[in-house]
Enzyme design. Structure first.
Site, PDB file in Angstrom:
ATOM      1  N   GLY A  16       3.552 -13.093 -50.885  1.00 19.64           N
ATOM      2  CA  GLY A  16       2.144 -12.916 -50.544  1.00 19.64           C
ATOM      3  C   GLY A  16       1.674 -13.777 -49.389  1.00 19.64           C
ATOM      4  O   GLY A  16       0.494 -13.743 -49.023  1.00 19.64           O
ATOM      5  N   ILE A  19       6.296 -17.296 -44.972  1.00 17.40           N
ATOM      6  CA  ILE A  19       7.674 -16.861 -44.715  1.00 17.40           C
ATOM      7  C   ILE A  19       8.038 -15.643 -45.574  1.00 17.40           C
ATOM      8  O   ILE A  19       8.707 -14.717 -45.110  1.00 17.40           O
ATOM      9  CB  ILE A  19       8.655 -18.039 -44.949  1.00 17.40           C
ATOM     10  CG1 ILE A  19       8.396 -19.154 -43.914  1.00 17.40           C
ATOM     11  CG2 ILE A  19      10.104 -17.565 -44.875  1.00 17.40           C
ATOM     12  CD1 ILE A  19       9.120 -20.473 -44.193  1.00 17.40           C
ATOM     13  N   ASP A  38       4.995 -12.159 -56.291  1.00 20.08           N
ATOM     14  CA  ASP A  38       4.261 -13.411 -56.082  1.00 20.08           C
ATOM     15  C   ASP A  38       3.468 -13.737 -57.346  1.00 20.08           C
ATOM     16  O   ASP A  38       3.105 -12.849 -58.123  1.00 20.08           O
ATOM     17  CB  ASP A  38       3.309 -13.288 -54.886  1.00 20.08           C
ATOM     18  CG  ASP A  38       2.997 -14.636 -54.246  1.00 20.08           C
ATOM     19  OD1 ASP A  38       3.495 -14.906 -53.139  1.00 20.08           O
ATOM     20  OD2 ASP A  38       2.267 -15.441 -54.878  1.00 20.08           O
ATOM     21  N   ASP A  69       6.131 -15.354 -61.825  1.00 21.53           N
ATOM     22  CA  ASP A  69       6.133 -16.824 -61.742  1.00 21.53           C
ATOM     23  C   ASP A  69       7.593 -17.251 -61.811  1.00 21.53           C
ATOM     24  O   ASP A  69       8.233 -17.124 -62.867  1.00 21.53           O
ATOM     25  CB  ASP A  69       5.325 -17.416 -62.902  1.00 21.53           C
ATOM     26  CG  ASP A  69       5.340 -18.946 -62.880  1.00 21.53           C
ATOM     27  OD1 ASP A  69       6.087 -19.543 -62.067  1.00 21.53           O
ATOM     28  OD2 ASP A  69       4.620 -19.547 -63.683  1.00 21.53           O
ATOM     29  N   TYR A 164       9.394 -32.920 -53.338  1.00 20.74           N
ATOM     30  CA  TYR A 164       9.747 -31.736 -52.545  1.00 20.74           C
ATOM     31  C   TYR A 164      11.166 -31.866 -51.978  1.00 20.74           C
ATOM     32  O   TYR A 164      11.974 -30.934 -52.053  1.00 20.74           O
ATOM     33  CB  TYR A 164       8.709 -31.575 -51.428  1.00 20.74           C
ATOM     34  CG  TYR A 164       8.882 -30.337 -50.586  1.00 20.74           C
ATOM     35  CD1 TYR A 164       8.489 -29.088 -51.057  1.00 20.74           C
ATOM     36  CD2 TYR A 164       9.434 -30.415 -49.304  1.00 20.74           C
ATOM     37  CE1 TYR A 164       8.643 -27.953 -50.277  1.00 20.74           C
ATOM     38  CE2 TYR A 164       9.580 -29.285 -48.519  1.00 20.74           C
ATOM     39  CZ  TYR A 164       9.184 -28.058 -49.011  1.00 20.74           C
ATOM     40  OH  TYR A 164       9.340 -26.929 -48.241  1.00 20.74           O
ATOM     41  N   LYS A 168      14.382 -29.450 -52.774  1.00 19.99           N
ATOM     42  CA  LYS A 168      15.047 -28.649 -51.741  1.00 19.99           C
ATOM     43  C   LYS A 168      16.519 -29.044 -51.570  1.00 19.99           C
ATOM     44  O   LYS A 168      17.358 -28.200 -51.244  1.00 19.99           O
ATOM     45  CB  LYS A 168      14.291 -28.770 -50.414  1.00 19.99           C
ATOM     46  CG  LYS A 168      12.911 -28.108 -50.445  1.00 19.99           C
ATOM     47  CD  LYS A 168      13.016 -26.622 -50.747  1.00 19.99           C
ATOM     48  CE  LYS A 168      11.692 -25.896 -50.633  1.00 19.99           C
ATOM     49  NZ  LYS A 168      11.815 -24.447 -50.891  1.00 19.99           N
TER      50      LYS A 168
HETATM   51  N1  LIG Z   1       6.245 -23.798 -43.837  1.00 20.21           N
HETATM   52  C1  LIG Z   1       7.207 -24.675 -43.603  1.00 20.21           C
HETATM   53  O1  LIG Z   1       7.147 -25.462 -42.640  1.00 20.21           O
HETATM   54  C2  LIG Z   1       8.404 -24.727 -44.511  1.00 20.21           C
HETATM   55  C3  LIG Z   1       9.448 -25.591 -44.141  1.00 20.21           C
HETATM   56  C4  LIG Z   1      10.576 -25.668 -44.955  1.00 20.21           C
HETATM   57  C5  LIG Z   1      10.649 -24.893 -46.088  1.00 20.21           C
HETATM   58  N2  LIG Z   1       9.614 -24.072 -46.437  1.00 20.21           N
HETATM   59  C6  LIG Z   1       9.765 -23.291 -47.667  1.00 20.21           C
HETATM   60  O2  LIG Z   1       9.609 -21.923 -47.365  1.00 20.21           O
HETATM   61  C7  LIG Z   1       9.103 -21.243 -48.514  1.00 20.21           C
HETATM   62  C8  LIG Z   1       7.874 -20.458 -48.126  1.00 20.21           C
HETATM   63  O3  LIG Z   1       6.902 -21.379 -47.649  1.00 20.21           O
HETATM   64  P1  LIG Z   1       5.592 -20.954 -46.852  1.00 20.21           P
HETATM   65  O4  LIG Z   1       5.406 -21.964 -45.800  1.00 20.21           O
HETATM   66  O5  LIG Z   1       5.666 -19.514 -46.531  1.00 20.21           O
HETATM   67  O6  LIG Z   1       4.509 -21.245 -48.002  1.00 20.21           O
HETATM   68  P2  LIG Z   1       3.164 -20.463 -48.412  1.00 20.21           P
HETATM   69  O7  LIG Z   1       2.387 -21.466 -49.196  1.00 20.21           O
HETATM   70  O8  LIG Z   1       2.559 -19.802 -47.241  1.00 20.21           O
HETATM   71  O9  LIG Z   1       3.702 -19.316 -49.393  1.00 20.21           O
HETATM   72  C9  LIG Z   1       4.268 -19.615 -50.648  1.00 20.21           C
HETATM   73  C10 LIG Z   1       4.069 -18.417 -51.561  1.00 20.21           C
HETATM   74  O10 LIG Z   1       4.727 -18.717 -52.811  1.00 20.21           O
HETATM   75  C11 LIG Z   1       3.891 -18.273 -53.855  1.00 20.21           C
HETATM   76  N3  LIG Z   1       4.208 -19.032 -55.070  1.00 20.21           N
HETATM   77  C12 LIG Z   1       3.925 -20.327 -55.329  1.00 20.21           C
HETATM   78  N4  LIG Z   1       4.367 -20.658 -56.555  1.00 20.21           N
HETATM   79  C13 LIG Z   1       4.935 -19.540 -57.073  1.00 20.21           C
HETATM   80  C14 LIG Z   1       5.565 -19.254 -58.309  1.00 20.21           C
HETATM   81  N5  LIG Z   1       5.676 -20.176 -59.285  1.00 20.21           N
HETATM   82  N6  LIG Z   1       6.067 -18.017 -58.510  1.00 20.21           N
HETATM   83  C15 LIG Z   1       5.946 -17.065 -57.550  1.00 20.21           C
HETATM   84  N7  LIG Z   1       5.328 -17.266 -56.376  1.00 20.21           N
HETATM   85  C16 LIG Z   1       4.839 -18.499 -56.136  1.00 20.21           C
HETATM   86  C17 LIG Z   1       2.475 -18.533 -53.370  1.00 20.21           C
HETATM   87  O11 LIG Z   1       1.516 -17.760 -54.096  1.00 20.21           O
HETATM   88  C18 LIG Z   1       2.594 -18.128 -51.892  1.00 20.21           C
HETATM   89  O12 LIG Z   1       2.325 -16.748 -51.714  1.00 20.21           O
HETATM   90  C19 LIG Z   1       8.835 -22.322 -49.562  1.00 20.21           C
HETATM   91  O13 LIG Z   1       9.930 -22.407 -50.441  1.00 20.21           O
HETATM   92  C20 LIG Z   1       8.729 -23.578 -48.731  1.00 20.21           C
HETATM   93  O14 LIG Z   1       9.038 -24.724 -49.483  1.00 20.21           O
HETATM   94  C21 LIG Z   1       8.495 -23.968 -45.669  1.00 20.21           C
END
Ligand SMILES: NC(=O)c1ccc[n+]([C@@H]2O[C@H](COP(=O)([O-])OP(=O)(O)OC[C@H]3O[C@@H](n4cnc5c(N)ncnc54)[C@H](O)[C@@H]3O)[C@@H](O)[C@H]2O)c1
Length: 256
Positions: A16, A19, A38, A69, A164, A168
């Site tokens: 949702g 990424i 999501d 979830d 975090y 990871k």
């Molecule tokens: N944005 C960055 O710079 C970055 C860097 C390294 C890693 N990541 C990783 O990439 C992934 C996506 O991150 P993003 O930046 O798109 O974050 P975001 O917050 O934009 O999106 C995360 C999504 O995960 C959903 N979510 C949260 N908890 C959940 C659960 N228990 N069950 C199902 N859905 C759930 C949220 O509703 C949201 O839609 C994550 O694992 C994050 O840790 C992001």
């Protein structure tokens, strides 16, 4: 129609936002039928509503969304049952983008915030892999690909992110272990390690912290979610058929 993942069924968590949403878009562009999952169902539905309807052998194929979830095995099982009912097979592409942060310095970090991050990011990855791999094996699905999302910060740690970073680092090693255990079933497992990507997760990072980060990134900018999604789609496709147990940096040349 041609496409890297033409006709494949792809399941994306965290679909949702950020990424996960971009991954749904690129997978759909490359011909996959996408299931967006999501915890926030409305946001997953919005992701699906914005996707083009793809077609396979002249038949229109629809995408789908599901509430999930990742930290709850019952929720994962009920999502899988819904998919099996709807598509009559499990997905052969499983991308786990769901993730959260609860940042604080160790001296101030609550037990609850530590547990929440581990439960969603690390335990969620394990549960999803276990339950979907079981279904893939039972249904004799060929040439499957699991992609998990680690992080650049898991390599050296990061101030205010002990929970975090630990989650990871765990994701990365669970993925490498799964690659070894699942290869005999035709399931490849790889992780991507994004650096600093512009999504709602990083929107909350203060501007002064972002400015401090820039000299450490040789591309001198944050990444876009689509740039991560392109690599995920490559790993999902048969173009990466000899890539297994890999962790791939997508960080614009970051030195930390
Ligand atoms: N944005 C960055 O710079 C970055 C860097 C390294 C890693 N990541 C990783 O990439 C992934 C996506 O991150 P993003 O930046 O798109 O974050 P975001 O917050 O934009 O999106 C995360 C999504 O995960 C959903 N979510 C949260 N908890 C959940 C659960 N228990 N069950 C199902 N859905 C759930 C949220 O509703 C949201 O839609 C994550 O694992 C994050 O840790 C992001």
């Amino acid at each position: 129609m041609s496409g890297l993942v033409l006709g494949k069924l792809a399941f994306v968590t965290g679909a949702g936002s950020g990424i996960g949403r971009a991954t749904c878009q690129v997978l759909a562009r490359e011909g996959a039928q996408v299931i967006a999952a999501d915890k926030n169902l409305k946001s997953a539905e919005e992701t699906i509503a914005a996707l083009p309807i793809t077609s396979n052998n002249d038949n229109s194929i629809g995408h789908s969304s599901v509430l999930l979830d990742v930290s709850d095995s019952n929720s994962i099982k009920s999502s899988l049952n819904k998919i099996l009912g709807q598509f009559k097979k499990p997905p052969s592409i499983v991308v786990n983008c769901a993730g959260i942060t609860r940042d604080n310095f160790i001296l101030k970090l609550s037990e609850e915030d530590f547990d929440d991050v581990i439960n969603v990011n690390l335990k969620g990855t394990f549960l999803l892999m276990k339950i979907f791999a079981q279904a893939i094996i039972e249904n004799n699905v060929q040439e499957s690909s699991f992609i998990t999302i680690g992080s650049v910060v898991a390599k050296h740690g990061n101030m205010g992110q002990a929970n975090y970073c630990a989650s990871k680092a765990g994701v990365d090693i669970v993925t490498k272990t799964a690659a070894r255990e699942f290869s005999k079933y035709g399931i490849r497992c790889n992780s991507v390690l994004p650096g600093f990507i512009a999504t709602p997760m990083t929107d909350i990072v203060p501007e002064k912290v972002k400015e401090k980060m820039m000299p450490l990134i040789s591309c001198r900018r944050m990444g876009c979610p689509e740039e991560v999604a392109e690599m995920i789609t490559f790993l999902a496709s048969s173009k990466s058929s000899y890539v297994n147990g890999a962790s791939i940096d997508i960080n614009g040349g970051m030195s930390i």
